[in-house]
Design an enzyme around this catalytic site. Structure first.
Site, mmCIF file in Angstrom:
data_model
loop_
_atom_site.group_PDB
_atom_site.id
_atom_site.type_symbol
_atom_site.label_atom_id
_atom_site.label_comp_id
_atom_site.label_asym_id
_atom_site.label_seq_id
_atom_site.Cartn_x
_atom_site.Cartn_y
_atom_site.Cartn_z
ATOM 1 N N LYS A 112 0.857 -1.197 0.000
ATOM 2 C CA LYS A 112 0.000 0.000 0.000
ATOM 3 C C LYS A 112 0.890 1.244 0.000
ATOM 4 O O LYS A 112 1.890 1.297 0.726
ATOM 5 C CB LYS A 112 -0.898 -0.017 1.240
ATOM 6 C CG LYS A 112 -1.940 1.100 1.283
ATOM 7 C CD LYS A 112 -2.875 0.925 2.485
ATOM 8 C CE LYS A 112 -3.951 1.994 2.560
ATOM 9 N NZ LYS A 112 -4.875 1.814 3.697
ATOM 10 N N SER A 160 -9.847 1.837 2.793
ATOM 11 C CA SER A 160 -8.982 2.585 1.915
ATOM 12 C C SER A 160 -7.949 1.733 1.190
ATOM 13 O O SER A 160 -7.375 2.177 0.204
ATOM 14 C CB SER A 160 -8.259 3.664 2.726
ATOM 15 O OG SER A 160 -7.376 3.063 3.682
ATOM 16 N N SER A 187 -10.014 -0.404 7.079
ATOM 17 C CA SER A 187 -9.472 -0.315 5.720
ATOM 18 C C SER A 187 -8.790 -1.557 5.190
ATOM 19 O O SER A 187 -8.469 -1.616 4.005
ATOM 20 C CB SER A 187 -8.490 0.843 5.626
ATOM 21 O OG SER A 187 -9.215 2.015 5.416
HETATM 22 N N1 GLN Z 1 -13.304 4.203 6.139
HETATM 23 C C1 GLN Z 1 -12.666 4.669 7.329
HETATM 24 C C2 GLN Z 1 -12.287 6.114 7.163
HETATM 25 O O1 GLN Z 1 -12.619 6.649 6.175
HETATM 26 C C3 GLN Z 1 -11.482 3.821 7.649
HETATM 27 C C4 GLN Z 1 -10.232 4.209 6.993
HETATM 28 C C5 GLN Z 1 -9.064 3.354 7.359
HETATM 29 O O2 GLN Z 1 -9.212 2.340 8.040
HETATM 30 N N2 GLN Z 1 -7.882 3.803 6.948
HETATM 31 O O3 GLN Z 1 -11.692 6.714 8.002
#
Ligand code: GLN
Length: 487
Positions: A83, A158, A182
């Protein structure tokens, strides 16, 4: 040409190397070619030279040892994607943001260097929501990632690139980060396995911080066993991360080899996770998964996590507050790009306006919200209250884990949605994280394992959570489920 989708496990790849069907260099070339041809948008950067060099090293090791030296190099020649919020020395780390579009990291994240030392090949950097803020991968400044089998849908976020790349055979396994879901959400949407370790288990050194008290790095793979191996390799104390826990390296792979005495396993089913709003196909798959556990001899125990209803609100105060502080360094002076326009700035304020306008709208929204929640006069009402309620959520879990060994439920109320479907309503998008966020707030290990598909063939993920440091229990149950459950 090898059929990349025929490799289901690391073991398959290693036996192909040993029977000389395929060499690590050939495999690396094939993955790179597939990744470059793909329309998913999963990759942001390719590391051809580095990957081929690592593949040649793997080849030499296999020659020298007359086979794959599995004990010392358990990931020998295994092609991975990383990532793009994890640093690699000499490679761009963009966080899918214009702010870091040209940033080349001068060091490698501990988790990545541990995988490399175990023999892995790093193919490139994977797309994400900008600074890992989002749940659909539509917030990347460099274009969205598409769902690997349903291109009009999102892969989840994400870590959308990380999940899509594994599912589409653009790398064998990958790394993501999980602040509020995410890893688990995209794993669920794409039909692969994703694990978030206990907070502090895997070093965050080299992970660009989003919300430091919630962020954890974790693996994606097709099988629980392979994801577990990556996690084992990455785990263990790191003096470079002050929140890293003084604990031995994990050996969850060994735990998967032991038979489970199901009669001793108590599975918590939280009433708050089944309150309607679940898509019917998701509900059906979770119910039949629960029945499977029961059939093995496990005991299903109804439990209550009464503060679940506050988790999303707490998360979106804590996460944005920490983010506003962490992202303050990206100002075009200390870190981050300095756009040409800022050279013509009238004064310092104007300079900041110009350089910080490189952030996308979701990142800006969170910086503004976080700055507000931390500002004098409001921090008691928002940030402090949120921390207090976070403690209540932790207490819910502590009490529940006195009665049960695992908590099982859905990862997400729905399967992957259409690109653009939730863009205009950030609140709708935030609510998607309702089942995954509590594990981050409480620092628990949790994972998503495929448990079926809906009427359109879209994957559904089963969510398993365990008490802190109970990865062995979590992984062995998920491994048994993956190998025994038929949806
Ligand atoms: N969807 C969540 C957010 O927008 C989680 C993001 C994540 O785990 N990096 O913050």
């Amino acid at each position: 040409m090898a059929n990349l989708s025929s490799f289901r496990t690391i073991r398959d790849i290693h036996s192909a190397f040993e029977s000389k069907k395929l060499s690590p260099v050939e495999l690396t070339q094939e993955y790179l070619a597939a990744a470059k041809k793909s329309q998913t948008g999963a990759y942001l950067t390719f590391c051809d030279d580095l990957a081929l060099k690592q593949a040649r090293t793997a080849e030499d090791l296999i020659l020298k040892h007359g086979g794959v030296p599995r004990d010392e190099f358990p990931l020998c020649g295994i092609p991975l994607g990383i990532k793009d919020n994890l640093t690699m020395d000499g490679v761009k780390t963009t966080c899918a943001s214009k702010m870091l579009e040209t940033y080349v990291a001068p060091y490698t994240a501990t988790c990545v260097s541990r995988l490399e030392k175990a023999g892995a090949v790093t193919l490139g950097k994977l797309n994400l929501d900008e600074f890992a803020m989002g749940g659909s991968n539509e917030n990347s400044a460099f274009g969205p990632v598409r769902h690997p089998t349903h291109p009009d849908r999102v892969p989840g976020g994400s870590s959308g690139g990380s999940a899509a790349a594994v599912k589409a055979d653009l790398c064998f396994a990958s790394l993501g980060s999980d602040t509020g879901g995410s890893i688990r959400l995209p794993a669920s949407y794409c039909g692969v396995v994703g694990i978030k370790p206990t907070y502090g288990r895997v070093s965050r050194f080299g992970l660009v911080a989003f919300a430091s008290s919630l962020d954890q790095v974790g693996p994606f793979a097709r099988s629980v066993e392979d994801a577990a191996l990556l996690m084992d390799v990455m785990s263990g104390y790191d003096p470079l991360d002050s929140t890293s826990i003084h604990q031995e390296k994990l050996n969850t792979v060994a735990a998967t080899r032991l038979p489970t005495d199901w009669s001793k396993v108590r599975i918590g089913v939280p009433q708050e996770y089944f309150v309607g709003g679940l898509a019917p196909a998701v509900d059906r798959s979770i119910q039949s998964s629960l029945k499977w556990f029961e059939k093995q001899g496990a005991k299903l125990v109804p439990i209550s996590l009464p503060h679940t209803q506050y988790a999303v609100a707490v998360y979106y105060i804590v996460a944005v507050s920490e983010a506003s502080s962490n992202l303050a360094r990206f100002d075009g002076i200390r870190f981050g790009q300095r756009p040409a326009a800022s050279d013509q700035a009238k004064d310092l304020n104007d300079f900041y306006m110009k350089s910080r306008s490189l952030f996308g709208s979701e990142v800006k929204r969170r910086i503004i919200l976080g700055t507000f929640a931390l500002s004098s006069g409001y921090s008691e009402a928002y940030f402090k209250r949120a921390c207090q309620v976070r403690r209540k959520i932790v207490d819910d879990f502590t009490q529940a884990f006195e009665k049960v060994d695992l908590i099982v439920g859905p990862v997400s109320p729905t399967t992957a949605f259409k690109l653009g479907e939730k863009n205009s309503d950030p609140l709708k998008m935030y609510l998607n994280d309702i089942f995954t966020i509590p594990a981050n707030l409480a620092g628990l290990p949790a994972l998503s394992v495929p448990c079926g598909t809906d009427e359109e063939g879209l994957p559904i993920g089963l969510h398993l959570m365990a008490a802190p440091f109970q990865e062995n229990r979590l992984i062995s149950a998920a491994h048994a489920f993956q190998n025994g459950f038929e949806s």
